[in-house]
Design a protein around this motif. Structure first.
Motif, PDB file in Angstrom:
ATOM      1  N   MET A 141       0.826  -1.045   0.243  1.00  0.00           N
ATOM      2  CA  MET A 141       0.008   0.113  -0.016  1.00  0.00           C
ATOM      3  C   MET A 141       0.783   1.193   0.065  1.00  0.00           C
ATOM      4  SD  MET A 141      -2.993   1.344   2.583  1.00  0.00           S
ATOM      5  CE  MET A 141      -4.379   0.230   2.082  1.00  0.00           C
ATOM      6  N   VAL A 186       1.962   1.866  -3.412  1.00  0.00           N
ATOM      7  CA  VAL A 186       0.661   2.310  -4.333  1.00  0.00           C
ATOM      8  C   VAL A 186       0.340   3.736  -4.092  1.00  0.00           C
ATOM      9  CG1 VAL A 186      -1.539   1.696  -5.070  1.00  0.00           C
ATOM     10  CG2 VAL A 186      -0.047   0.107  -4.555  1.00  0.00           C
ATOM     11  N   GLU A 193     -11.386   0.932  -1.384  1.00  0.00           N
ATOM     12  CA  GLU A 193     -11.632  -0.544  -1.301  1.00  0.00           C
ATOM     13  C   GLU A 193     -13.006  -0.718  -0.386  1.00  0.00           C
ATOM     14  OE1 GLU A 193      -9.317  -4.486   0.067  1.00  0.00           O
ATOM     15  OE2 GLU A 193      -8.237  -2.688   0.136  1.00  0.00           O
ATOM     16  N   VAL A 201      -8.331  -6.169  -2.101  1.00  0.00           N
ATOM     17  CA  VAL A 201      -7.195  -6.427  -2.513  1.00  0.00           C
ATOM     18  C   VAL A 201      -6.902  -7.634  -1.634  1.00  0.00           C
ATOM     19  CG1 VAL A 201      -4.834  -5.467  -2.355  1.00  0.00           C
ATOM     20  CG2 VAL A 201      -6.740  -4.004  -2.878  1.00  0.00           C
ATOM     21  N   ARG A 261      -1.917  -5.752   2.864  1.00  0.00           N
ATOM     22  CA  ARG A 261      -2.517  -5.689   1.183  1.00  0.00           C
ATOM     23  C   ARG A 261      -1.084  -5.877   0.236  1.00  0.00           C
ATOM     24  NH1 ARG A 261      -5.714  -2.216   4.288  1.00  0.00           N
ATOM     25  NH2 ARG A 261      -7.780  -2.345   3.619  1.00  0.00           N
ATOM     26  N   TYR A 265      -0.857  -5.630  -3.736  1.00  0.00           N
ATOM     27  CA  TYR A 265      -1.715  -4.947  -4.914  1.00  0.00           C
ATOM     28  C   TYR A 265      -1.115  -5.708  -6.153  1.00  0.00           C
ATOM     29  CZ  TYR A 265      -4.086  -1.318  -2.257  1.00  0.00           C
ATOM     30  OH  TYR A 265      -4.653  -0.531  -1.407  1.00  0.00           O
ATOM     31  N   ASN A 280      -5.119  -4.819  -9.696  1.00  0.00           N
ATOM     32  CA  ASN A 280      -5.323  -3.731  -8.576  1.00  0.00           C
ATOM     33  C   ASN A 280      -4.891  -2.185  -8.991  1.00  0.00           C
ATOM     34  OD1 ASN A 280      -4.615  -6.344  -6.227  1.00  0.00           O
ATOM     35  ND2 ASN A 280      -6.693  -5.442  -6.599  1.00  0.00           N
ATOM     36  N   LEU A 281      -3.755  -2.477  -9.540  1.00  0.00           N
ATOM     37  CA  LEU A 281      -3.139  -1.093  -9.781  1.00  0.00           C
ATOM     38  C   LEU A 281      -3.917  -0.461 -10.963  1.00  0.00           C
ATOM     39  CD1 LEU A 281       0.740  -1.865  -9.522  1.00  0.00           C
ATOM     40  CD2 LEU A 281      -0.751  -0.767  -8.140  1.00  0.00           C
TER      41      LEU A 281
END
Length: 132
Positions: A3, A6, A21, A29, A37, A39, A43-44
């Motif tokens: 996370m 990200v 989310e 995720v 989490r 990713y 997800n990205l």
């Protein structure tokens, strides 16, 4: 990708990612054995898509609906397309309004510029009169 990474990559806070989310803006995720989490590329792509749409001003409700329809499968393709077409039209109208507002601001700024030039000319005439 975790996370924090990200968050940096997309310039979103970790709280925002959790919120997205939690409300269903991005699909759940996966978490590793420690509950952290992780990713994936999918997800990205969702995060990037949602950030792009939010930056354009699309409402959260419409995006949640889109994600829900997507998760229901291919039989929702037409509904997703219609939702995107509707949002595109709303965005087009907002762009038109913003373009009109920008033109009005430009005009107002130009008026201030002309007013300043007029005042400067008046001052220079007064100064010339006092000197002469």
């Amino acid at each position: 990708m975790r996370m924090a990474e990200v968050s940096l990559k997309f310039d979103l806070t970790q709280d925002t990612l959790r919120y997205y989310e939690r409300i269903g803006l991005i699909p759940p995720v996966n978490r590793n054995n420690n509950g952290i989490r992780e990713y994936t590329e999918d997800n990205l792509r969702w995060v990037e898509f949602i950030k792009c749409m939010r930056n354009a001003g699309l409402p959260i409700e419409a995006l949640i609906e889109y994600v829900n329809l997507f998760q229901q499968g291919d039989h929702t393709t037409q509904a997703r397309k219609e939702l995107l077409i509707e949002q595109r039209e709303q965005l087009r109208l907002r762009i038109e309004e913003m373009t009109n507002t920008l033109a009005r601001l430009d005009s107002k700024i130009e008026n201030y510029g002309q007013g300043i030039n007029r005042k400067e000319k008046e001052l220079s005439r007064l100064t010339e009169t006092e000197i002469g």
